[in-house]
Design a protein around this motif. Structure first.
Motif, short mmCIF file in Angstrom:
data_model
loop_
_atom_site.label_atom_id
_atom_site.label_comp_id
_atom_site.label_asym_id
_atom_site.label_seq_id
_atom_site.Cartn_x
_atom_site.Cartn_y
_atom_site.Cartn_z
N LYS A 51 0.90 -1.43 0.09
CA LYS A 51 0.06 -0.01 -0.02
C LYS A 51 0.82 1.17 -0.12
CE LYS A 51 -3.75 -2.35 1.80
NZ LYS A 51 -3.48 -3.48 1.60
N THR A 79 1.75 4.88 -2.89
CA THR A 79 1.80 5.54 -3.93
C THR A 79 3.01 5.89 -4.79
OG1 THR A 79 1.58 7.68 -3.01
CG2 THR A 79 -0.46 6.86 -3.38
N VAL A 119 4.68 9.99 -1.18
CA VAL A 119 3.93 8.73 -1.92
C VAL A 119 5.02 7.71 -1.45
CG1 VAL A 119 2.97 10.02 -4.03
CG2 VAL A 119 5.43 9.68 -3.68
N ALA A 140 -7.20 8.98 6.56
CA ALA A 140 -7.40 8.04 5.56
C ALA A 140 -6.85 6.64 6.22
CB ALA A 140 -6.23 8.28 4.51
N VAL A 161 -5.28 3.23 5.79
CA VAL A 161 -4.42 2.62 4.98
C VAL A 161 -3.90 1.13 5.57
CG1 VAL A 161 -1.99 2.82 4.10
CG2 VAL A 161 -3.38 4.76 4.28
N VAL A 205 0.77 7.56 5.04
CA VAL A 205 -0.66 7.85 5.06
C VAL A 205 -0.90 9.21 4.16
CG1 VAL A 205 -2.76 8.52 6.51
CG2 VAL A 205 -1.22 6.67 7.25
N ILE A 206 -1.67 9.09 3.29
CA ILE A 206 -2.23 10.29 2.42
C ILE A 206 -3.78 10.42 2.87
CG2 ILE A 206 -2.85 10.83 0.08
CD1 ILE A 206 -0.86 8.94 -0.85
N PRO A 246 -3.20 9.29 -7.00
CA PRO A 246 -2.51 8.92 -5.72
C PRO A 246 -2.83 10.32 -4.74
CG PRO A 246 -1.09 7.80 -7.13
CD PRO A 246 -2.26 8.46 -7.87
N THR A 247 -2.73 11.39 -5.25
CA THR A 247 -2.76 12.64 -4.83
C THR A 247 -4.13 13.64 -5.03
OG1 THR A 247 -1.50 13.83 -6.44
CG2 THR A 247 -0.30 13.01 -4.50
N THR A 259 -6.20 5.27 -0.33
CA THR A 259 -5.11 5.43 -0.86
C THR A 259 -4.83 4.65 -2.18
OG1 THR A 259 -3.90 3.33 -0.12
CG2 THR A 259 -3.88 5.63 1.12
N GLU A 292 -1.90 3.76 -5.62
CA GLU A 292 -0.62 3.71 -6.18
C GLU A 292 -0.54 3.25 -7.60
OE1 GLU A 292 1.17 0.64 -3.61
OE2 GLU A 292 -1.16 0.08 -3.28
#
Length: 567
Positions: free
Chosen positions: A340, A342, A359, A398, A400, A414-415, A478-479, A550, A552
């Motif tokens: 997991k 990105t 990422v 988020a 993850v 973590v995003i 991813p972002t 998330t 990737e």
């Protein structure tokens, strides 16, 4: 004093770096060899000879004979001389044009770049050919963020930034072409500060000639002295130009600055007297450091071998699964798809922030999505799931899931969840799959969407009207947020639908049967989709953006895919 009293064999350098890292953080100063491939025909930023040849191409034809004649008398500093020759006879931006062309030669596939802007290419991290030294430096900075960094470089290219991103890390870039302080920049704990001492390839002046690089910059010098006292400096691929760094070393007092510790790597593996004669000018500038342990020099260092060896001795091979298997590829980067995290790729749209979004990296996987089992989490009942999801949303966090890949260590960052235009509601447990399995036409009909107009393309997600669909690059997922740019059809673009009925946003791509089935569960295994049909991925999956935790970008065989982790 003979250099034989302080020159050490190259195989001693990794041990010295590791020993020094136990006492304080390691900073790097790197130069042009890190942007050059070991194979001459590979995509890369040219070396000195290649740069001089490129400069010659920008010289008017009627002056090239004179250029060739004068070049023979300026061999010791031919790059600086050539740039000065060009600047005196070309327009104001002549040097920047040469730099841009040189940097873009490190693109993996120029034809596929199409009409992408320089900003998009700059942030298309997987589109750059990373030499071994740069690739392993990036991994080292990510794997050992608490030990290594910042990185100072005289290079103009974004390869170090790309290597950090491709390894799953984050960076903050500072471009220093005037006398501005840079050392007080605050970066996140897992972010690497990259300082370009001679400028950058786009939207920046660049320093080339002896007059430009040798000018006095007192504030920059003060920052360098502070860094030198707080870090052990490892100098690799840098020949000691008469620039701000060597000038600063010349001002250091060996007694007053006792904490200075510099490990300098030289490529040449010659007898000490010959190497000292070759670098006599440099050694004379730093003579105040030669008589003590403030400066230790190592010979016979190939940067493309040194950084992999340093990682190996640090135990990185057993503690970290590489996200990239090879950096010189026809058009894509070999990245796996189970962990997991990105990794950005394709043509990334312009971003509004200076510091890129973190990422994580990604080890390799098979084509099938990994099992839904979470080896680090306790079982959660389906009744409790909606409440848990709601708590996460209220807290702004988020979800993850830990990587199922064995041996992966600290490769997840973590995003924040996507910032949608409507309140994100927890997805209830259901046995009915999301709209999937049909054709793109039927899914578009279900969402009641039509293509975005020309005026709407190039704007942000927040400006996409209800009842429209557009495309976003895989690297933007991813972002993803409300500011993400949207486009018309683009290579490897994921469709983004805004439903006409309620304005809900959906990512639409192609998936295989197991992925379609997994979407029926409230906590599915990572979902793998591709922008076009490939292999077994022939069914269309429509995934609410509200479920995205998330994402990737990975390589599955020869296909670039998007791996989504859902709430």
């Amino acid at each position: 004093m003979s250099s034989s009293q302080f020159l050490h064999p190259g195989d001693a350098l990794p041990s010295a770096v590791i020993a020094a890292s136990k006492n304080r953080k390691i900073a790097f100063l790197v130069g042009s060899p890190l942007s050059m491939q070991e194979s001459a025909d590979a995509p890369q930023v040219p070396g000195v000879s290649g740069m001089v040849a490129l400069i010659r191409e920008h010289i008017p034809v009627e002056l090239q004979a004179r250029f060739d004649a004068e070049r023979e008398h300026n061999k010791p500093n031919e790059y600086q001389w050539a740039m000065r020759f060009l600047q005196g006879r070309g327009d104001k931006t002549a040097a920047e044009k040469v730099v841009r062309e040189a940097v873009l030669r490190a693109r993996l596939d120029r034809k596929k770049d199409g009409v992408a802007t320089d900003e998009q290419l700059d942030q298309d991290y997987l589109g750059w050919a990373l030499p071994p030294a740069t690739e392993h430096l990036g991994k080292l900075l990510v794997e050992r963020a608490d030990t290594f960094g910042p990185v100072l470089t005289t290079n103009f290219d974004p390869l170090i930034s790309a290597s950090i991103k491709m390894a799953g890390g984050d960076f903050h870039r500072t471009i220093v072409v005037d006398d501005s302080p840079f050392g007080h920049t605050t970066v996140s704990r897992n972010s690497t500060h990259i300082v370009h001492l001679h400028g950058y390839w786009r939207q920046s002046a660049t320093l080339h000639t002896s007059v430009q690089i040798a000018r006095e910059r007192k504030r920059v010098a003060a920052e360098l002295i502070q860094l030198l006292q707080d870090h052990t400096f490892v100098v690799v691929g840098y020949g000691g130009w008469d620039d701000i760094f060597t000038q600063t070393l010349g001002t250091i007092d060996g007694d007053r600055h006792k904490d200075v510790d510099i490990l300098w790597a030289f490529f040449n593996n010659e007898e000490d007297a010959i190497l000292e004669a070759r670098y006599r000018t440099l050694f004379e500038k730093v003579s105040n450091l030669r008589g003590n342990t403030g400066l230790r020099c190592y010979k016979g260092i190939n940067c493309h071998q040194f950084f992999p060896e340093l990682r190996k001795q640090l135990g990185a091979s057993s503690a970290f699964t590489p996200a990239v298997q090879s950096t010189v590829r026809p058009s894509a980067v070999d990245v796996g798809a189970t962990s997991k995290g990105t990794i950005p790729t394709a043509s990334t749209p312009p971003q509004t922030t200076v510091t890129p979004t973190p990422v994580p990296s990604a080890p390799e996987i098979s084509a099938a999505p990994p099992a839904a089992k979470d080896s680090h989490s306790k079982p959660t009942s389906s009744k409790a799931l909606p409440f848990a999801a709601a708590a996460l949303i209220v807290a702004g966090m988020a979800a993850v899931w830990p990587s199922a890949s064995k041996g992966v260590n600290n490769d997840v960052i973590v995003i924040p969840p996507p910032r949608n235009l409507r309140t994100v509601q927890p997805q209830p447990s259901t046995n009915s799959p999301l709209p999937a399995g049909g054709t793109l036409k039927t899914v578009r009909q279900q969402h009641q969407v039509a293509p975005a107009s020309d005026a709407e393309r190039g704007t942000r997600v927040s400006q996409l009207p209800w009842g429209r669909y557009a495309f976003i690059p895989m690297s933007a997922v991813p972002t993803y947020n409300a500011d993400t740019s949207i486009y018309g059809p683009i290579r490897e673009g994921i469709e983004l639908h805004r439903a006409r009925t309620d304005g809900s946003l959906y990512l639409v791509g192609f998936a295989d049967a197991s992925t379609i089935a997994a979407l029926a569960y409230p906590r599915p295994a990572p979902i793998v989709i591709s922008p076009t049909p490939s292999g077994g991925r022939t069914q269309v999956a429509s995934i609410p953006v509200s479920r995205l935790a998330t994402a990737e970008v990975r390589m599955d065989a020869d296909t670039r895919v998007l791996v989504l982790h859902l709430n």
